[in-house]
Design a protein around this motif. Structure first.
Motif, mmCIF file in Angstrom:
data_model
loop_
_atom_site.group_PDB
_atom_site.id
_atom_site.type_symbol
_atom_site.label_atom_id
_atom_site.label_comp_id
_atom_site.label_asym_id
_atom_site.label_seq_id
_atom_site.Cartn_x
_atom_site.Cartn_y
_atom_site.Cartn_z
ATOM 1 N N ALA A 146 -2.191 -3.018 -0.802
ATOM 2 C CA ALA A 146 -1.646 -4.138 -0.033
ATOM 3 C C ALA A 146 -1.053 -5.212 -0.931
ATOM 4 C CB ALA A 146 -2.738 -4.740 0.850
ATOM 5 N N ARG A 147 -1.508 -5.295 -2.181
ATOM 6 C CA ARG A 147 -0.990 -6.328 -3.089
ATOM 7 C C ARG A 147 0.431 -6.018 -3.536
ATOM 8 N NH1 ARG A 147 -6.191 -5.547 -6.770
ATOM 9 N NH2 ARG A 147 -5.420 -3.448 -6.317
ATOM 10 N N THR A 148 0.689 -4.745 -3.848
ATOM 11 C CA THR A 148 2.019 -4.344 -4.327
ATOM 12 C C THR A 148 2.843 -3.647 -3.255
ATOM 13 O OG1 THR A 148 1.173 -2.210 -5.116
ATOM 14 C CG2 THR A 148 1.111 -4.076 -6.652
ATOM 15 N N ARG A 149 2.182 -3.354 -2.102
ATOM 16 C CA ARG A 149 2.827 -2.656 -0.981
ATOM 17 C C ARG A 149 3.412 -1.314 -1.430
ATOM 18 N NH1 ARG A 149 3.355 -6.275 3.316
ATOM 19 N NH2 ARG A 149 4.975 -5.065 4.344
ATOM 20 N N THR A 150 2.660 -0.619 -2.259
ATOM 21 C CA THR A 150 3.059 0.704 -2.738
ATOM 22 C C THR A 150 2.067 1.755 -2.246
ATOM 23 O OG1 THR A 150 1.815 0.369 -4.809
ATOM 24 C CG2 THR A 150 4.165 -0.193 -4.818
ATOM 25 N N ALA A 151 2.560 2.982 -2.117
ATOM 26 C CA ALA A 151 1.733 4.087 -1.634
ATOM 27 C C ALA A 151 1.780 5.236 -2.624
ATOM 28 C CB ALA A 151 2.225 4.555 -0.268
ATOM 29 N N THR A 152 0.672 5.977 -2.710
ATOM 30 C CA THR A 152 0.613 7.171 -3.553
ATOM 31 C C THR A 152 -0.110 8.271 -2.799
ATOM 32 O OG1 THR A 152 -1.472 6.497 -4.597
ATOM 33 C CG2 THR A 152 0.570 5.846 -5.701
ATOM 34 N N ARG A 153 0.284 9.506 -3.077
ATOM 35 C CA ARG A 153 -0.404 10.672 -2.522
ATOM 36 C C ARG A 153 -0.628 11.643 -3.671
ATOM 37 N NH1 ARG A 153 -0.874 14.213 2.314
ATOM 38 N NH2 ARG A 153 -2.789 15.278 1.706
ATOM 39 N N GLY A 154 -1.893 11.922 -3.976
ATOM 40 C CA GLY A 154 -2.213 12.803 -5.088
ATOM 41 C C GLY A 154 -1.731 12.252 -6.416
ATOM 42 N N GLY A 155 -1.669 10.929 -6.527
ATOM 43 C CA GLY A 155 -1.233 10.291 -7.756
ATOM 44 C C GLY A 155 0.255 10.067 -7.862
ATOM 45 N N SER A 156 1.042 10.620 -6.951
ATOM 46 C CA SER A 156 2.498 10.451 -6.973
ATOM 47 C C SER A 156 2.896 9.342 -6.001
ATOM 48 C CB SER A 156 3.196 11.753 -6.582
ATOM 49 O OG SER A 156 2.876 12.791 -7.495
ATOM 50 N N SER A 157 3.635 8.362 -6.487
ATOM 51 C CA SER A 157 4.025 7.235 -5.642
ATOM 52 C C SER A 157 5.268 7.565 -4.818
ATOM 53 C CB SER A 157 4.296 5.998 -6.500
ATOM 54 O OG SER A 157 5.370 6.234 -7.384
ATOM 55 N N PHE A 158 5.415 6.887 -3.687
ATOM 56 C CA PHE A 158 6.613 7.047 -2.865
ATOM 57 C C PHE A 158 6.938 5.716 -2.208
ATOM 58 C CE2 PHE A 158 2.904 8.527 -0.498
ATOM 59 C CZ PHE A 158 2.973 7.829 0.693
ATOM 60 N N ALA A 159 8.236 5.505 -1.970
ATOM 61 C CA ALA A 159 8.710 4.243 -1.412
ATOM 62 C C ALA A 159 8.571 4.236 0.105
ATOM 63 C CB ALA A 159 10.163 4.014 -1.809
ATOM 64 N N LEU A 160 8.329 3.058 0.646
ATOM 65 C CA LEU A 160 8.201 2.877 2.085
ATOM 66 C C LEU A 160 9.126 1.766 2.554
ATOM 67 C CD1 LEU A 160 4.293 2.899 2.385
ATOM 68 C CD2 LEU A 160 5.807 4.719 3.172
ATOM 69 N N THR A 161 9.739 1.957 3.712
ATOM 70 C CA THR A 161 10.464 0.858 4.340
ATOM 71 C C THR A 161 9.430 -0.109 4.915
ATOM 72 O OG1 THR A 161 10.551 1.866 6.530
ATOM 73 C CG2 THR A 161 12.318 2.445 4.964
ATOM 74 N N ALA A 162 9.880 -1.279 5.341
ATOM 75 C CA ALA A 162 8.958 -2.271 5.886
ATOM 76 C C ALA A 162 8.219 -1.728 7.104
ATOM 77 C CB ALA A 162 9.714 -3.542 6.251
ATOM 78 N N LYS A 163 8.927 -1.040 7.995
ATOM 79 C CA LYS A 163 8.289 -0.505 9.189
ATOM 80 C C LYS A 163 7.342 0.642 8.838
ATOM 81 C CE LYS A 163 9.770 -2.826 12.825
ATOM 82 N NZ LYS A 163 9.590 -4.187 12.375
ATOM 83 N N GLU A 164 7.727 1.492 7.878
ATOM 84 C CA GLU A 164 6.848 2.583 7.452
ATOM 85 C C GLU A 164 5.570 2.039 6.843
ATOM 86 O OE1 GLU A 164 10.429 5.809 6.471
ATOM 87 O OE2 GLU A 164 9.380 4.748 4.853
ATOM 88 N N TYR A 165 5.701 0.965 6.069
ATOM 89 C CA TYR A 165 4.509 0.338 5.484
ATOM 90 C C TYR A 165 3.586 -0.187 6.589
ATOM 91 C CZ TYR A 165 1.410 -2.878 3.090
ATOM 92 O OH TYR A 165 0.271 -3.523 2.645
#
Length: 226
Positions: free
Chosen positions: A133-152
């Motif tokens: 929530a601090r950086t608004r970033t997501a990872t799955r299995g250690g790999s990060s992926f970008a999210l749009t505002a609505k996806e977040y």
């Protein structure tokens, strides 16, 4: 902020809901425990203690036993110290005795929401999926992926209620702040796009469609027969 109001007195519920809505809250009214069995997707619940059938204390205890930790404000005409202790020990976070001044209820609601917001974890994790929530970033299995505002916003809501069904209406109200009819198809588009990122082909799917109800995020489960 989305509030669940459980009050069997229709007039009192209508007046209280109107007052909260005028203060900017979204309010869903349940006129008894039978209409409020699943509190997933709400930011706070206001429960009337004295209701026919299952009372507010019993309902609150069931929520806590099921793992639901949303803040609960208990309303009751009972003002004995023993009653307050019982309500708080059952899982209520605050206790307001009837009759009350609306401004005091509003102050307690806001205080509970502030306290709950500070208690929310900055890092959400479900299986090998993480959302910061601090950086608004997501990872799955250690790999990060970008999210749009609505996806977040969608993923945050699903992860905060992991294991529970988040209804399409809750998504419409809390992510888009709109009527479900107006954006029903839009929900499907965004869930499809989010699913591509959260559930890549090589990974076990985490976003589950619960037919006729909504979506649930968590490890693969048995088919839902509800």
């Amino acid at each position: 902020m989305h509030i669940l109001l459980v009050e069997d007195d229709h007039k009192a519920a209508r007046l209280l809901a109107r007052g909260l809505e005028e203060e900017g809250f979204q309010v869903q009214v349940a006129h008894g425990a039978h209409e409020a069995a699943m509190p997933a997707g709400f930011d706070l619940a206001i429960l009337d203690w004295m209701m026919p059938g299952k009372d507010g204390v019993t309902l609150c205890a069931e929520w806590r036993q099921s793992g639901h930790q949303l803040p609960v404000l208990m309303l009751t005409a009972r003002d004995a110290v023993a009653d307050r202790i019982l309500g708080l020990n059952t899982g209520a976070d605050d206790y307001l005795t009837k009759p009350f001044v609306f401004d005091e209820l509003l102050a307690r609601v806001r205080a509970l929401l502030r306290r709950f917001d500070r208690a929310q974890p900055a890092l959400l994790k479900v299986a090998d999926l993480a959302l910061d929530a601090r950086t608004r970033t997501a990872t799955r299995g250690g790999s990060s992926f970008a999210l749009t505002a609505k996806e977040y916003a969608l993923l945050d809501l699903l992860m905060r209620h992991a294991g529970s069904v988040v209804t399409r209406l809750q998504l419409a109200e809390q992510v888009w702040h709109a009527d479900l009819i107006a954006i029903d198809n839009l929900i499907d588009v965004h869930i499809k796009n989010l699913r591509r990122k959260v559930d890549p082909p090589a990974a076990a799917p985490l976003i589950e469609t619960v037919r006729g109800r909504g979506f649930r995020l968590g490890p693969p489960s048995e088919p839902d027969h509800a």
